[in-house]
Enzyme design. Structure first.
Site, mmCIF file in Angstrom:
data_model
loop_
_atom_site.group_PDB
_atom_site.id
_atom_site.type_symbol
_atom_site.label_atom_id
_atom_site.label_comp_id
_atom_site.label_asym_id
_atom_site.label_seq_id
_atom_site.Cartn_x
_atom_site.Cartn_y
_atom_site.Cartn_z
ATOM 1 N N GLU A 98 0.832 -1.211 0.000
ATOM 2 C CA GLU A 98 0.000 0.000 0.000
ATOM 3 C C GLU A 98 0.862 1.255 0.000
ATOM 4 O O GLU A 98 1.918 1.284 0.629
ATOM 5 C CB GLU A 98 -0.808 0.065 1.292
ATOM 6 C CG GLU A 98 -1.875 -0.944 1.408
ATOM 7 C CD GLU A 98 -2.584 -0.799 2.748
ATOM 8 O OE1 GLU A 98 -3.333 -1.702 3.080
ATOM 9 O OE2 GLU A 98 -2.368 0.212 3.446
ATOM 10 N N CYS A 111 3.018 8.368 1.728
ATOM 11 C CA CYS A 111 3.317 7.408 2.788
ATOM 12 C C CYS A 111 3.697 6.089 2.100
ATOM 13 O O CYS A 111 2.899 5.510 1.364
ATOM 14 C CB CYS A 111 2.097 7.231 3.694
ATOM 15 S SG CYS A 111 2.394 6.034 4.996
ATOM 16 N N CYS A 118 4.797 -7.496 7.683
ATOM 17 C CA CYS A 118 5.658 -6.956 8.742
ATOM 18 C C CYS A 118 5.807 -7.981 9.854
ATOM 19 O O CYS A 118 4.855 -8.678 10.192
ATOM 20 C CB CYS A 118 5.050 -5.662 9.291
ATOM 21 S SG CYS A 118 6.083 -4.917 10.561
ATOM 22 N N CYS A 122 2.545 -5.228 15.796
ATOM 23 C CA CYS A 122 1.967 -4.280 16.761
ATOM 24 C C CYS A 122 0.453 -4.507 16.840
ATOM 25 O O CYS A 122 -0.199 -4.717 15.819
ATOM 26 C CB CYS A 122 2.274 -2.847 16.343
ATOM 27 S SG CYS A 122 4.035 -2.566 16.140
ATOM 28 N N CYS A 125 -2.205 -2.595 14.442
ATOM 29 C CA CYS A 125 -1.823 -2.312 13.060
ATOM 30 C C CYS A 125 -2.157 -3.490 12.157
ATOM 31 O O CYS A 125 -1.690 -4.617 12.386
ATOM 32 C CB CYS A 125 -0.326 -2.014 13.017
ATOM 33 S SG CYS A 125 0.294 -1.871 11.347
ATOM 34 N N CYS A 342 -2.642 2.135 8.306
ATOM 35 C CA CYS A 342 -1.615 1.242 7.789
ATOM 36 C C CYS A 342 -2.118 -0.195 7.601
ATOM 37 O O CYS A 342 -2.581 -0.833 8.543
ATOM 38 C CB CYS A 342 -0.460 1.268 8.793
ATOM 39 S SG CYS A 342 0.925 0.266 8.333
HETATM 40 S S1 SF4 Z 1 3.137 -0.352 13.174
HETATM 41 FE FE1 SF4 Z 1 2.531 -1.973 11.741
HETATM 42 S S2 SF4 Z 1 3.963 -1.793 10.021
HETATM 43 FE FE2 SF4 Z 1 4.826 -0.616 11.734
HETATM 44 S S3 SF4 Z 1 6.172 -2.088 12.774
HETATM 45 FE FE3 SF4 Z 1 4.188 -2.234 13.821
HETATM 46 S S4 SF4 Z 1 3.107 -3.914 12.737
HETATM 47 FE FE4 SF4 Z 1 4.825 -3.280 11.453
#
Ligand code: SF4
Length: 351
Positions: A98, A111, A118, A122, A125, A342
């Site tokens: 994206e 962005c 990933c 987190c 996210c 995100c």
């Molecule tokens: S915020 Fe999302 S993209 Fe960024 S490190 Fe954490 S899981 Fe990965």
């Protein structure tokens, strides 16, 4: 061309300017040809060597034999009522990434994603759902930027800012990200000032030193999202490896070396991070540091069930931050109607 021949070729956007110059020198061609190629690639944004009209046919043929253009392809594009445009790109191996174009009155920001998926997971996210697949190449990073610039040009706007806050952890793909940043920043590249380029990180402490040694003026944004180990552990698994205390020490050291302010990204979640206790502890944690807090009311992601605080709760929280003497900004939600948080578009496509 056979697939194995294709595999040996590099995308021309994976070459730094120095590498293009060395390539031209090895061909014993005139040195200024390197500058001409770079101009076509980054000022004009051409999609083939055949469009490089001031190069001799022989050189174009040679370039066609040695390199390729392997642009990412728009799979979906959604436009928000506030003008934010979100792109979902297909990569050659069917992965998707994206990119978001965010126009405001004073700036146009892209962005950019740096990884497919990933690994840091987190707990707010969508990009972390489904895990990490691979790093993006320098070319794949630059194609996102070039596409957004092209889109901005269609609207008579100039791309002015880059934030590496899309899918992935930029410091986990540092070589390709730094290579792309040098091209984005160079006057003969995209000419975007380093101070308008922001690298966001979960806080990969061991990489901070290398980053500080780059001698570049880009902005560093550290995802804090917690006010002590207990609260950060809830949202960011990386905190078990690099706890808040170590992170803050590393940030002090980074600021000492670079003399640059750090922005701490801080998500506001009802009853979790937007409390009186949080404001007081943040004040203690960041006291005396050259930094600011960027407050981000959370976007509801169905996988996590977090709720954003109300306007009143945010007001109370920011009043408390004023009392403890912390400098902050409150990020306005953009592109809410098009899943601009995100990883949300990529995740909805996967589902
Ligand atoms: S915020 Fe999302 S993209 Fe960024 S490190 Fe954490 S899981 Fe990965």
């Amino acid at each position: 061309m056979t697939p194995s021949q294709m595999a040996r070729k590099r995308d021309i956007h994976d070459l730094s300017f120095e590498e293009i110059s060395v390539y031209i020198a090895e061909l014993s061609d005139r040195p200024f040809r390197a500058g001409q190629i770079i101009k076509w690639l980054y000022e004009e944004g051409v999609q083939s060597f055949d469009e490089m009209r001031n190069l001799p046919a022989e050189l174009r043929q040679r370039l066609n034999g040695d390199f390729l253009f392997d642009p990412i392809v728009v799979a979906r594009q959604v436009v928000s009522v506030d003008g934010t445009i979100k792109f979902l790109f297909d990569l050659t191996d069917q992965q998707k990434v994206e990119t978001v174009l965010i126009p405001t009155s004073g700036r146009v920001t892209a962005c950019i994603s740096t990884q497919a998926g990933c690994k840091f997971g987190c707990k707010f996210c969508a990009s972390g759902v489904g895990g990490w697949v691979r790093n993006l190449t320098c070319a794949e990073i630059l194609y996102q930027v070039l596409h957004v610039r092209q889109e901005a040009r269609k609207h008579q706007r100039r791309l002015s800012h880059i934030v590496f806050m899309g899918t992935g952890e930029p410091l986990d793909n540092l070589d390709n990200v730094l290579k792309a940043i040098r091209i984005i920043n160079a006057p003969q590249g995209l000419g975007i000032a380093a101070r308008h380029i922001t690298l966001s990180t979960v806080g990969l402490i061991p990489v901070f030193e290398e980053l500080a040694d780059q001698g570049m003026q880009f902005e560093l944004a550290v995802s804090l999202h917690g006010y002590d180990d207990a609260s950060r552990n809830l949202l960011m698994p990386i905190n078990k490896k690099y706890p808040v205390g170590e992170l803050v020490r590393a940030c002090h050291e980074y600021i000492r070396k670079t003399n640059r302010q750090i922005t701490f990204e801080y998500i506001l979640i009802d009853g979790v991070t937007c409390t009186d206790e949080a404001a007081v502890k943040l004040g203690r944690l960041l006291k005396g540091m050259l930094c600011k807090l960027n407050l981000i009311p959370c976007n509801p992601v169905s996988e996590f069930g977090h709720k954003p605080p109300t306007k009143d709760q945010i007001r109370l929280f920011t009043e408390r931050l004023d009392e403890v003497g912390l400098h902050y900004t409150l990020r306005r939600a953009r592109g809410k109607d098009v899943s601009a948080a995100c990883g949300q578009l990529r995740l909805s496509e996967k589902k």
